[in-house]
Design a protein around this motif. Structure first.
Motif, PDB file in Angstrom:
ATOM      1  N   ARG A  68       0.834  -1.204   0.000  1.00 39.02           N
ATOM      2  CA  ARG A  68       0.000   0.000   0.000  1.00 39.02           C
ATOM      3  C   ARG A  68       0.864   1.247   0.000  1.00 39.02           C
ATOM      4  NH1 ARG A  68      -2.618  -1.626   5.503  1.00 39.02           N
ATOM      5  NH2 ARG A  68      -0.736  -2.173   6.594  1.00 39.02           N
ATOM      6  N   THR A  69       0.252   2.322  -0.445  1.00 41.19           N
ATOM      7  CA  THR A  69       0.908   3.619  -0.516  1.00 41.19           C
ATOM      8  C   THR A  69       0.063   4.606   0.260  1.00 41.19           C
ATOM      9  OG1 THR A  69       1.698   3.093  -2.735  1.00 41.19           O
ATOM     10  CG2 THR A  69       1.733   5.415  -2.098  1.00 41.19           C
ATOM     11  N   TRP A  70       0.727   5.478   0.992  1.00 40.58           N
ATOM     12  CA  TRP A  70      -0.004   6.532   1.704  1.00 40.58           C
ATOM     13  C   TRP A  70       0.786   7.828   1.645  1.00 40.58           C
ATOM     14  CZ3 TRP A  70       0.136   9.951   5.831  1.00 40.58           C
ATOM     15  CH2 TRP A  70      -1.098  10.505   6.180  1.00 40.58           C
ATOM     16  N   VAL A  71       0.099   8.891   1.281  1.00 38.18           N
ATOM     17  CA  VAL A  71       0.673  10.232   1.249  1.00 38.18           C
ATOM     18  C   VAL A  71      -0.246  11.121   2.066  1.00 38.18           C
ATOM     19  CG1 VAL A  71       1.217  12.212  -0.233  1.00 38.18           C
ATOM     20  CG2 VAL A  71       1.769   9.896  -0.996  1.00 38.18           C
ATOM     21  N   PRO A  72       0.298  11.944   2.975  1.00 41.84           N
ATOM     22  CA  PRO A  72      -0.553  12.832   3.769  1.00 41.84           C
ATOM     23  C   PRO A  72      -1.416  13.710   2.861  1.00 41.84           C
ATOM     24  CG  PRO A  72       1.724  12.946   4.541  1.00 41.84           C
ATOM     25  CD  PRO A  72       1.733  12.142   3.275  1.00 41.84           C
ATOM     26  N   PRO A  73      -2.650  13.946   3.253  1.00 40.48           N
ATOM     27  CA  PRO A  73      -3.555  14.735   2.404  1.00 40.48           C
ATOM     28  C   PRO A  73      -2.966  16.060   1.943  1.00 40.48           C
ATOM     29  CG  PRO A  73      -4.774  13.786   4.220  1.00 40.48           C
ATOM     30  CD  PRO A  73      -3.318  13.485   4.466  1.00 40.48           C
ATOM     31  N   GLN A  74      -2.234  16.738   2.803  1.00 40.43           N
ATOM     32  CA  GLN A  74      -1.684  18.044   2.445  1.00 40.43           C
ATOM     33  C   GLN A  74      -0.563  17.962   1.420  1.00 40.43           C
ATOM     34  OE1 GLN A  74      -1.619  16.510   5.389  1.00 40.43           O
ATOM     35  NE2 GLN A  74       0.217  16.971   6.567  1.00 40.43           N
ATOM     36  N   ALA A  75      -0.058  16.754   1.132  1.00 42.43           N
ATOM     37  CA  ALA A  75       1.034  16.595   0.169  1.00 42.43           C
ATOM     38  C   ALA A  75       0.593  15.858  -1.090  1.00 42.43           C
ATOM     39  CB  ALA A  75       2.195  15.852   0.825  1.00 42.43           C
ATOM     40  N   ARG A  76      -0.671  15.525  -1.190  1.00 41.50           N
ATOM     41  CA  ARG A  76      -1.152  14.760  -2.342  1.00 41.50           C
ATOM     42  C   ARG A  76      -1.165  15.594  -3.613  1.00 41.50           C
ATOM     43  NH1 ARG A  76      -5.837  11.472   0.901  1.00 41.50           N
ATOM     44  NH2 ARG A  76      -4.327  10.440   2.261  1.00 41.50           N
ATOM     45  N   GLY A  77      -0.914  14.924  -4.708  1.00 41.93           N
ATOM     46  CA  GLY A  77      -0.933  15.581  -6.006  1.00 41.93           C
ATOM     47  C   GLY A  77       0.368  16.253  -6.371  1.00 41.93           C
ATOM     48  N   GLY A  79       3.448  14.653  -6.551  1.00 46.43           N
ATOM     49  CA  GLY A  79       4.455  13.737  -7.066  1.00 46.43           C
ATOM     50  C   GLY A  79       5.156  12.894  -6.021  1.00 46.43           C
ATOM     51  N   VAL A  80       4.741  13.001  -4.766  1.00 47.08           N
ATOM     52  CA  VAL A  80       5.399  12.237  -3.691  1.00 47.08           C
ATOM     53  C   VAL A  80       5.232  10.735  -3.912  1.00 47.08           C
ATOM     54  CG1 VAL A  80       5.378  11.758  -1.212  1.00 47.08           C
ATOM     55  CG2 VAL A  80       5.185  14.113  -2.038  1.00 47.08           C
ATOM     56  N   GLY A  81       4.030  10.309  -4.248  1.00 43.91           N
ATOM     57  CA  GLY A  81       3.788   8.882  -4.470  1.00 43.91           C
ATOM     58  C   GLY A  81       4.647   8.319  -5.588  1.00 43.91           C
ATOM     59  N   ALA A  82       4.792   9.082  -6.658  1.00 43.11           N
ATOM     60  CA  ALA A  82       5.618   8.631  -7.781  1.00 43.11           C
ATOM     61  C   ALA A  82       7.085   8.532  -7.381  1.00 43.11           C
ATOM     62  CB  ALA A  82       5.448   9.569  -8.971  1.00 43.11           C
ATOM     63  N   LEU A  83       7.562   9.486  -6.584  1.00 44.99           N
ATOM     64  CA  LEU A  83       8.950   9.425  -6.120  1.00 44.99           C
ATOM     65  C   LEU A  83       9.174   8.218  -5.217  1.00 44.99           C
ATOM     66  CD1 LEU A  83       9.591  13.205  -5.465  1.00 44.99           C
ATOM     67  CD2 LEU A  83      10.610  11.796  -7.275  1.00 44.99           C
ATOM     68  N   LEU A  84       8.220   7.924  -4.357  1.00 39.05           N
ATOM     69  CA  LEU A  84       8.319   6.729  -3.518  1.00 39.05           C
ATOM     70  C   LEU A  84       8.311   5.464  -4.380  1.00 39.05           C
ATOM     71  CD1 LEU A  84       5.909   7.730  -0.620  1.00 39.05           C
ATOM     72  CD2 LEU A  84       8.314   7.103  -0.335  1.00 39.05           C
ATOM     73  N   ALA A  85       7.420   5.421  -5.369  1.00 39.99           N
ATOM     74  CA  ALA A  85       7.338   4.251  -6.246  1.00 39.99           C
ATOM     75  C   ALA A  85       8.634   4.060  -7.021  1.00 39.99           C
ATOM     76  CB  ALA A  85       6.151   4.399  -7.190  1.00 39.99           C
ATOM     77  N   CYS A 103      -1.606  -2.641  -4.687  1.00 40.22           N
ATOM     78  CA  CYS A 103      -1.916  -1.210  -4.556  1.00 40.22           C
ATOM     79  C   CYS A 103      -2.213  -0.632  -5.935  1.00 40.22           C
ATOM     80  CB  CYS A 103      -0.712  -0.501  -3.928  1.00 40.22           C
ATOM     81  SG  CYS A 103      -0.879   1.280  -3.835  1.00 40.22           S
ATOM     82  N   TRP A 104      -3.380  -0.032  -6.093  1.00 44.28           N
ATOM     83  CA  TRP A 104      -3.766   0.530  -7.398  1.00 44.28           C
ATOM     84  C   TRP A 104      -2.787   1.604  -7.864  1.00 44.28           C
ATOM     85  CZ3 TRP A 104      -4.530   5.685  -7.923  1.00 44.28           C
ATOM     86  CH2 TRP A 104      -4.847   6.427  -6.772  1.00 44.28           C
ATOM     87  N   PHE A 105      -2.245   2.385  -6.935  1.00 42.38           N
ATOM     88  CA  PHE A 105      -1.336   3.444  -7.349  1.00 42.38           C
ATOM     89  C   PHE A 105      -0.061   2.866  -7.954  1.00 42.38           C
ATOM     90  CE2 PHE A 105       2.186   6.354  -6.758  1.00 42.38           C
ATOM     91  CZ  PHE A 105       1.698   7.477  -7.412  1.00 42.38           C
ATOM     92  N   ILE A 106       0.493   1.857  -7.309  1.00 41.26           N
ATOM     93  CA  ILE A 106       1.710   1.226  -7.831  1.00 41.26           C
ATOM     94  C   ILE A 106       1.404   0.553  -9.168  1.00 41.26           C
ATOM     95  CG2 ILE A 106       3.507  -0.504  -7.428  1.00 41.26           C
ATOM     96  CD1 ILE A 106       3.788   1.940  -5.642  1.00 41.26           C
TER      97      ILE A 106
END
Length: 122
Positions: A68-77, A79-85, A103-106
């Motif tokens: 699973r992936t989780w990004v705090p709401p204030q940081a969403r959108g 590119g944090v998730g992509a950098l983690l991936a 995880c759908w995002f991955i």
């Protein structure tokens, strides 16, 4: 609703809603310091005063399962998730691992990243 710390929720994957439903955000140009927290099985970055992460587990000696992936709401959108991936994929490559995901995002990240197709487990 499940929380990002619920270890029993293998299907939990919280990131931004689809782009057409998101408020605009500003992508940060600052580098993201990502670390491996082996004790909790997470790739972690501090963003917006909270932790963003990808939770993982090893399946056998050569498969990295991204749960699973989780990004705090204030940081969403931003590119944090992509950098983690990307960090997770590079880690898998360096360690000689293949990747599975629940995880759908991955899944979407991999679909859009031809450079990591060789990492998908059979």
């Amino acid at each position: 609703m499940n929380s990002p710390d619920d270890p029993n929720d293998a299907a939990y994957c919280e990131l931004p809603t689809p782009k057409d439903q998101r408020a605009p955000s500003t992508r940060s140009s600052a580098p993201l310091d990502i670390r491996i927290d082996a004790d909790s099985g997470r790739f972690v970055a501090e963003v917006a005063g909270a932790e963003a992460f990808i939770q993982y587990r090893y399946e056998g000696a050569d498969v990295l399962h991204l749960i699973r992936t989780w990004v705090p709401p204030q940081a969403r959108g931003g590119g944090v998730g992509a950098l983690l991936a990307e960090f997770a994929m590079e880690h898998a490559r360096e360690e000689g691992l293949t990747v599975t995901t629940s995880c759908w995002f991955i899944d979407q990240f991999l679909d859009a990243s031809p450079q990591y197709q060789d990492l998908r487990a059979g």
